[in-house]
Design an enzyme around this catalytic site. Structure first.
Site, PDB file in Angstrom:
ATOM      1  N   CYS A   1      39.168  -8.382  33.943  1.00  0.00           N
ATOM      2  CA  CYS A   1      39.375  -9.241  35.163  1.00  0.00           C
ATOM      3  C   CYS A   1      38.475 -10.659  34.520  1.00  0.00           C
ATOM      4  O   CYS A   1      38.164 -10.628  33.364  1.00  0.00           O
ATOM      5  CB  CYS A   1      39.218  -8.830  36.298  1.00  0.00           C
ATOM      6  SG  CYS A   1      37.477  -8.035  36.715  1.00  0.00           S
ATOM      7  N   GLY A   2      37.975 -11.332  35.543  1.00  0.00           N
ATOM      8  CA  GLY A   2      37.225 -12.423  35.279  1.00  0.00           C
ATOM      9  C   GLY A   2      36.059 -11.822  34.686  1.00  0.00           C
ATOM     10  O   GLY A   2      35.214 -12.580  33.547  1.00  0.00           O
ATOM     11  N   THR A   3      35.402 -10.968  35.557  1.00  0.00           N
ATOM     12  CA  THR A   3      34.035 -10.570  34.988  1.00  0.00           C
ATOM     13  C   THR A   3      34.102  -8.910  34.396  1.00  0.00           C
ATOM     14  O   THR A   3      32.926  -8.586  33.816  1.00  0.00           O
ATOM     15  CB  THR A   3      33.162 -10.408  36.266  1.00  0.00           C
ATOM     16  OG1 THR A   3      33.719  -9.693  37.268  1.00  0.00           O
ATOM     17  CG2 THR A   3      32.920 -12.018  36.951  1.00  0.00           C
TER      18      THR A   3
ATOM     19  N   HIS B   1      27.467   8.199  24.343  1.00  0.00           N
ATOM     20  CA  HIS B   1      26.788   8.926  25.315  1.00  0.00           C
ATOM     21  C   HIS B   1      27.165   9.094  26.563  1.00  0.00           C
ATOM     22  O   HIS B   1      27.174  10.159  27.249  1.00  0.00           O
ATOM     23  CB  HIS B   1      25.438   7.793  25.835  1.00  0.00           C
ATOM     24  CG  HIS B   1      24.391   7.868  24.698  1.00  0.00           C
ATOM     25  ND1 HIS B   1      23.190   7.341  24.940  1.00  0.00           N
ATOM     26  CD2 HIS B   1      24.467   8.020  23.148  1.00  0.00           C
ATOM     27  CE1 HIS B   1      22.492   7.284  23.574  1.00  0.00           C
ATOM     28  NE2 HIS B   1      23.333   8.040  22.581  1.00  0.00           N
ATOM     29  N   ASN B   2      28.324   8.086  27.139  1.00  0.00           N
ATOM     30  CA  ASN B   2      28.791   8.326  28.496  1.00  0.00           C
ATOM     31  C   ASN B   2      30.379   8.912  28.443  1.00  0.00           C
ATOM     32  O   ASN B   2      30.764   9.214  29.413  1.00  0.00           O
ATOM     33  CB  ASN B   2      28.916   7.012  29.323  1.00  0.00           C
ATOM     34  CG  ASN B   2      27.642   6.261  29.201  1.00  0.00           C
ATOM     35  OD1 ASN B   2      27.591   5.030  28.779  1.00  0.00           O
ATOM     36  ND2 ASN B   2      26.381   6.830  29.607  1.00  0.00           N
TER      37      ASN B   2
ATOM     38  N   ASP C   1      43.921  -8.596  36.108  1.00  0.00           N
ATOM     39  CA  ASP C   1      44.418  -9.500  37.020  1.00  0.00           C
ATOM     40  C   ASP C   1      44.911 -11.029  36.545  1.00  0.00           C
ATOM     41  O   ASP C   1      44.982 -11.056  35.238  1.00  0.00           O
ATOM     42  CB  ASP C   1      43.449  -9.672  38.492  1.00  0.00           C
ATOM     43  CG  ASP C   1      42.102 -10.094  37.892  1.00  0.00           C
ATOM     44  OD1 ASP C   1      42.034 -10.561  36.855  1.00  0.00           O
ATOM     45  OD2 ASP C   1      41.242 -10.409  38.948  1.00  0.00           O
ATOM     46  N   HIS C   2      44.978 -11.585  37.333  1.00  0.00           N
ATOM     47  CA  HIS C   2      45.303 -13.257  36.720  1.00  0.00           C
ATOM     48  C   HIS C   2      44.250 -13.353  35.593  1.00  0.00           C
ATOM     49  O   HIS C   2      44.420 -14.405  34.822  1.00  0.00           O
ATOM     50  CB  HIS C   2      45.269 -14.094  37.660  1.00  0.00           C
ATOM     51  CG  HIS C   2      44.312 -14.219  38.961  1.00  0.00           C
ATOM     52  ND1 HIS C   2      44.220 -13.208  39.668  1.00  0.00           N
ATOM     53  CD2 HIS C   2      43.358 -15.178  39.051  1.00  0.00           C
ATOM     54  CE1 HIS C   2      43.215 -13.549  40.353  1.00  0.00           C
ATOM     55  NE2 HIS C   2      42.873 -14.506  40.170  1.00  0.00           N
TER      56      HIS C   2
ATOM     57  N   ARG D   1      24.601  15.617  31.138  1.00  0.00           N
ATOM     58  CA  ARG D   1      24.401  14.396  32.096  1.00  0.00           C
ATOM     59  C   ARG D   1      25.953  13.985  32.653  1.00  0.00           C
ATOM     60  O   ARG D   1      25.898  13.666  33.943  1.00  0.00           O
ATOM     61  CB  ARG D   1      23.847  13.348  31.352  1.00  0.00           C
ATOM     62  CG  ARG D   1      22.586  13.571  31.067  1.00  0.00           C
ATOM     63  CD  ARG D   1      21.878  12.670  29.855  1.00  0.00           C
ATOM     64  NE  ARG D   1      20.597  13.205  29.490  1.00  0.00           N
ATOM     65  CZ  ARG D   1      20.098  12.704  28.485  1.00  0.00           C
ATOM     66  NH1 ARG D   1      20.659  11.828  27.623  1.00  0.00           N
ATOM     67  NH2 ARG D   1      18.922  13.405  28.098  1.00  0.00           N
TER      68      ARG D   1
ATOM     69  N   ILE E   1      33.834  -6.659  36.263  1.00  0.00           N
ATOM     70  CA  ILE E   1      33.232  -6.084  37.327  1.00  0.00           C
ATOM     71  C   ILE E   1      33.782  -5.306  38.504  1.00  0.00           C
ATOM     72  O   ILE E   1      33.925  -4.291  38.750  1.00  0.00           O
ATOM     73  CB  ILE E   1      32.007  -6.850  38.176  1.00  0.00           C
ATOM     74  CG1 ILE E   1      30.825  -7.264  36.764  1.00  0.00           C
ATOM     75  CG2 ILE E   1      31.338  -6.186  39.411  1.00  0.00           C
ATOM     76  CD1 ILE E   1      30.012  -8.158  37.446  1.00  0.00           C
TER      77      ILE E   1
ATOM     78  N   ARG F   1      36.233 -14.045  31.606  1.00  0.00           N
ATOM     79  CA  ARG F   1      35.368 -15.438  31.789  1.00  0.00           C
ATOM     80  C   ARG F   1      33.885 -15.265  31.457  1.00  0.00           C
ATOM     81  O   ARG F   1      33.039 -16.314  31.682  1.00  0.00           O
ATOM     82  CB  ARG F   1      35.527 -15.705  33.311  1.00  0.00           C
ATOM     83  CG  ARG F   1      36.856 -16.228  33.908  1.00  0.00           C
ATOM     84  CD  ARG F   1      36.819 -16.135  35.311  1.00  0.00           C
ATOM     85  NE  ARG F   1      38.240 -16.276  35.854  1.00  0.00           N
ATOM     86  CZ  ARG F   1      38.858 -16.010  36.878  1.00  0.00           C
ATOM     87  NH1 ARG F   1      37.901 -15.882  37.952  1.00  0.00           N
ATOM     88  NH2 ARG F   1      39.803 -16.412  37.436  1.00  0.00           N
TER      89      ARG F   1
ATOM     90  N   ARG G   1      23.421  17.025  25.035  1.00  0.00           N
ATOM     91  CA  ARG G   1      22.621  16.807  26.164  1.00  0.00           C
ATOM     92  C   ARG G   1      23.587  15.564  27.010  1.00  0.00           C
ATOM     93  O   ARG G   1      23.512  15.292  28.313  1.00  0.00           O
ATOM     94  CB  ARG G   1      21.226  16.154  25.801  1.00  0.00           C
ATOM     95  CG  ARG G   1      21.228  14.698  25.274  1.00  0.00           C
ATOM     96  CD  ARG G   1      19.820  14.317  24.714  1.00  0.00           C
ATOM     97  NE  ARG G   1      19.688  13.108  24.115  1.00  0.00           N
ATOM     98  CZ  ARG G   1      19.859  12.699  22.868  1.00  0.00           C
ATOM     99  NH1 ARG G   1      20.579  13.614  22.158  1.00  0.00           N
ATOM    100  NH2 ARG G   1      19.921  11.735  22.395  1.00  0.00           N
ATOM    101  N   HIS G   2      24.236  14.897  26.246  1.00  0.00           N
ATOM    102  CA  HIS G   2      24.974  13.864  27.046  1.00  0.00           C
ATOM    103  C   HIS G   2      26.166  14.536  27.794  1.00  0.00           C
ATOM    104  O   HIS G   2      26.524  13.943  28.928  1.00  0.00           O
ATOM    105  CB  HIS G   2      25.598  12.838  25.924  1.00  0.00           C
ATOM    106  CG  HIS G   2      24.581  12.360  25.172  1.00  0.00           C
ATOM    107  ND1 HIS G   2      23.682  11.275  25.752  1.00  0.00           N
ATOM    108  CD2 HIS G   2      24.281  12.147  23.827  1.00  0.00           C
ATOM    109  CE1 HIS G   2      22.858  11.006  24.802  1.00  0.00           C
ATOM    110  NE2 HIS G   2      23.285  11.470  23.686  1.00  0.00           N
TER     111      HIS G   2
HETATM  112  C1  RB5 Z   1      39.484 -13.416  40.260  1.00  0.00           C
HETATM  113  O1  RB5 Z   1      39.130 -14.674  40.678  1.00  0.00           O
HETATM  114  C2  RB5 Z   1      38.076 -12.638  39.992  1.00  0.00           C
HETATM  115  O2  RB5 Z   1      37.497 -12.531  41.137  1.00  0.00           O
HETATM  116  C3  RB5 Z   1      38.492 -11.177  39.454  1.00  0.00           C
HETATM  117  O3  RB5 Z   1      39.105 -11.473  38.194  1.00  0.00           O
HETATM  118  C4  RB5 Z   1      37.109 -10.495  39.013  1.00  0.00           C
HETATM  119  O4  RB5 Z   1      36.163 -11.228  38.333  1.00  0.00           O
HETATM  120  C5  RB5 Z   1      36.578  -9.787  40.084  1.00  0.00           C
HETATM  121  O5  RB5 Z   1      35.396  -8.933  39.871  1.00  0.00           O
END
Ligand code: RB5
Length: 149
Positions: A64-66, A97-98, A7-8, A135, A68, A108, A131-132
């Site tokens: 992305c930023g995180t 393993h995964n 993403d941005h 799983r 996540i 970020r 074993r992996h």
């Molecule tokens: C965008 O601002 C931010 O939310 C995205 O990049 C990301 O970190 C979401 O998980």
């Protein structure tokens, strides 16, 4: 072939990863986004995850930023094992393993240098099986159970 997406928040890191893959002559497909303009990450994460799940690419990298948000999306797609990675040890372990077929990076959270090392370590590591694999088969069973309508 490696699928790339972002993403941005992850745009600049994705561009740096592209450059690094080009230097190593590793083929990639860029699923966008293509600028720093604000976008919604699910569509880009989904494009990478689908490409991996359909076998169009062996693996994917999403920024992305995180890391996540894109990992949450990617892990909704059956067959995708996406890992948010922020250190070199985990980069190796999540392949060994995964057998993670998608790595998610938080632009970020970690710097470009570490991100590039993570990508290199993950690409060079090998799944250990045994074993992996058992799983991973259990993960597949859970996926199948929740895919039933
Ligand atoms: C965008 O601002 C931010 O939310 C995205 O990049 C990301 O970190 C979401 O998980």
């Amino acid at each position: 072939m490696i699928s790339l997406g972002c993403d941005h928040g992850g745009y600049e890191l994705k561009e740096a990863i592209k450059k690094s893959l080009e230097e190593k002559e590793i083929e990639y497909k860029d699923h966008g986004t293509y600028s720093k303009e604000s976008v919604d990450y699910p569509q880009f994460a989904l494009a990478v995850a689908e490409s991996v799940a359909k076998g169009k690419s062996e693996s994917g990298i999403i920024c992305c930023g995180t890391g996540i948000g894109v990992s949450i999306v990617a892990n909704k797609v059956p067959g995708v094992r996406a890992a948010v990675v922020g250190d070199v040890f985990s980069a190796r372990a999540t392949k060994e393993h995964n057998n993670a077929n998608v790595v998610c990076l938080g632009a970020r959270v970690i710097g470009e240098g570490l991100a590039l090392l993570i990508v290199e370590e993950w690409l060079n590591a090998e799944f250990q099986g045994g074993r992996h694999q058992d799983r991973i088969d259990l993960i597949k069973k859970i996926e199948e159970q929740y895919s039933k309508r």
